[in-house]
Design an enzyme around this catalytic site. Structure first.
Site, mmCIF file in Angstrom:
data_model
loop_
_atom_site.group_PDB
_atom_site.id
_atom_site.type_symbol
_atom_site.label_atom_id
_atom_site.label_comp_id
_atom_site.label_asym_id
_atom_site.label_seq_id
_atom_site.Cartn_x
_atom_site.Cartn_y
_atom_site.Cartn_z
ATOM 1 N N GLY A 89 0.798 -1.218 0.000
ATOM 2 C CA GLY A 89 0.000 0.000 0.000
ATOM 3 C C GLY A 89 0.829 1.265 0.000
ATOM 4 N N ARG A 90 0.147 2.377 0.214
ATOM 5 C CA ARG A 90 0.791 3.679 0.158
ATOM 6 C C ARG A 90 0.759 4.331 1.535
ATOM 7 N NH1 ARG A 90 -1.276 5.712 -5.783
ATOM 8 N NH2 ARG A 90 -0.182 7.645 -5.211
ATOM 9 N N THR A 92 -0.581 6.304 5.007
ATOM 10 C CA THR A 92 -1.768 6.479 5.827
ATOM 11 C C THR A 92 -1.370 7.132 7.145
ATOM 12 O OG1 THR A 92 -3.800 5.406 6.622
ATOM 13 C CG2 THR A 92 -1.724 4.251 7.030
ATOM 14 N N HIS A 94 -1.978 6.998 11.478
ATOM 15 C CA HIS A 94 -2.472 6.320 12.674
ATOM 16 C C HIS A 94 -2.453 7.324 13.812
ATOM 17 C CE1 HIS A 94 -2.448 2.489 10.714
ATOM 18 N NE2 HIS A 94 -1.142 2.487 10.539
ATOM 19 N N ALA A 167 -8.856 0.894 6.951
ATOM 20 C CA ALA A 167 -7.781 0.658 5.984
ATOM 21 C C ALA A 167 -7.046 -0.634 6.319
ATOM 22 C CB ALA A 167 -6.800 1.832 5.993
ATOM 23 N N GLY A 169 -3.326 -2.912 5.462
ATOM 24 C CA GLY A 169 -1.979 -2.988 4.910
ATOM 25 C C GLY A 169 -1.293 -4.179 5.545
ATOM 26 N N GLY A 180 -1.764 -5.052 9.451
ATOM 27 C CA GLY A 180 -3.154 -5.461 9.588
ATOM 28 C C GLY A 180 -4.143 -4.396 9.206
ATOM 29 N N CYS A 198 -3.659 6.641 1.303
ATOM 30 C CA CYS A 198 -3.705 5.401 0.515
ATOM 31 C C CYS A 198 -3.590 5.679 -0.977
ATOM 32 C CB CYS A 198 -4.973 4.605 0.814
ATOM 33 S SG CYS A 198 -5.176 4.181 2.556
#
Length: 268
Positions: A89-90, A92, A94, A167, A169, A180, A198
């Site tokens: 993925g790209r 993100t 958290h 999301a 990943g 996860g 993303c």
């Protein structure tokens, strides 16, 4: 996203290599790098057969993480640091108010990455719908869990675009899963405005609290999600077609941009 082929295992069968009960580890609020190191150590031990399957439940302080397909234009504009990670993925975000779950699972052979992702999504969809977001589902071409475009109850002026509520990943090494999912519960969305989350710029993000018009805590979402995850991995909750739309795959778009950039460089 619908699978391009039938899964290796029947929908009612477990995709775990182990039959022992999953261990749930609640880590509380933990620095992302610390949690990543913890994951890596646990995954190494799981691959060596020194420990059983576990699911880590955590909340991170605010941080951006960039997967292997992240492009320069995806990165934040607010000066906050970015941790480059080994998941797919790209980029993100958290942070506080977001429920993050890391399954450290030994998958049965032959390893079926697509089916694993679909089962994670199924668990989230089941949980989110159970909590009241009954329209949540999938967008063909994009991972994660989405809410179809419609006016958000708390903001009638909100754009009528699809919204990502969770999301995914992942990374799988020696048959063991890492990283996860992240489910937005009652977090702010402010940090998303500084990145191309993303790699998607034609949709929005949302939270359980925003969709339901009330505060939804991590604790409220965690219990049903963990139950659904166990059920999905072990085949008691079967993957269903919850696809309501299709859209370009941001990973494929990133690959195409890289190819074009290399071609331009080689011809220069």
């Amino acid at each position: 996203m619908t699978a391009p082929r039938e899964p290796f295992f029947p929908a009612h069968k477990s995709i775990r290599a182990d039959t022992q009960q999953l261990e749930i580890r609640h880590l509380g609020r933990m620095d992302y790098q610390e949690a990543w190191d913890y994951q890596a150590d646990l995954a190494k031990k799981r691959a060596a057969g020194e420990t059983g399957d576990a699911i880590l439940v955590v909340e991170h302080p605010n941080v951006y993480t960039a997967g292997k397909r992240t492009l320069p234009e995806d990165r934040p504009t607010n000066g906050l640091p970015v941790i480059d990670v080994d998941r797919g993925g790209r980029i993100t975000w958290h942070g506080e108010g977001q429920l993050v779950v890391y399954p450290i699972i030994k998958l049965a052979e032959p390893v079926d990455v697509v089916d694993y992702v679909r089962r994670l999504e199924e668990a989230i969809i089941h949980t989110v719908r159970q909590l009241g977001v009954t329209t949540a589902g999938r967008i063909d071409g994009r991972s994660g869990v989405w809410v179809p475009g419609a006016t958000i109850p708390l903001d009638p002026a909100a754009p009528d675009r699809d919204r990502k509520i969770a999301a995914l990943g992942i990374r799988i090494t020696r048959g063991v899963t890492m990283h996860g999912l992240a489910l937005n519960c009652n977090n702010t969305l402010e940090y998303y405005s500084h990145i191309v989350a993303c790699g998607i710029d034609d949709a929005d993000v949302t939270t359980l609290s925003l969709e339901l018009g009330r505060d939804v805590s991590l604790a409220e979402a965690a219990a049903p999600l963990l139950e659904a995850l166990a059920d999905a991995l072990e085949g008691r909750l079967t993957v269903t077609n919850h696809t309501f739309a299709s859209a370009p795959d941001p990973t494929k778009l990133a690959n195409e941009k890289r190819r074009k950039a290399r071609g331009f460089h080689n011809n220069a």
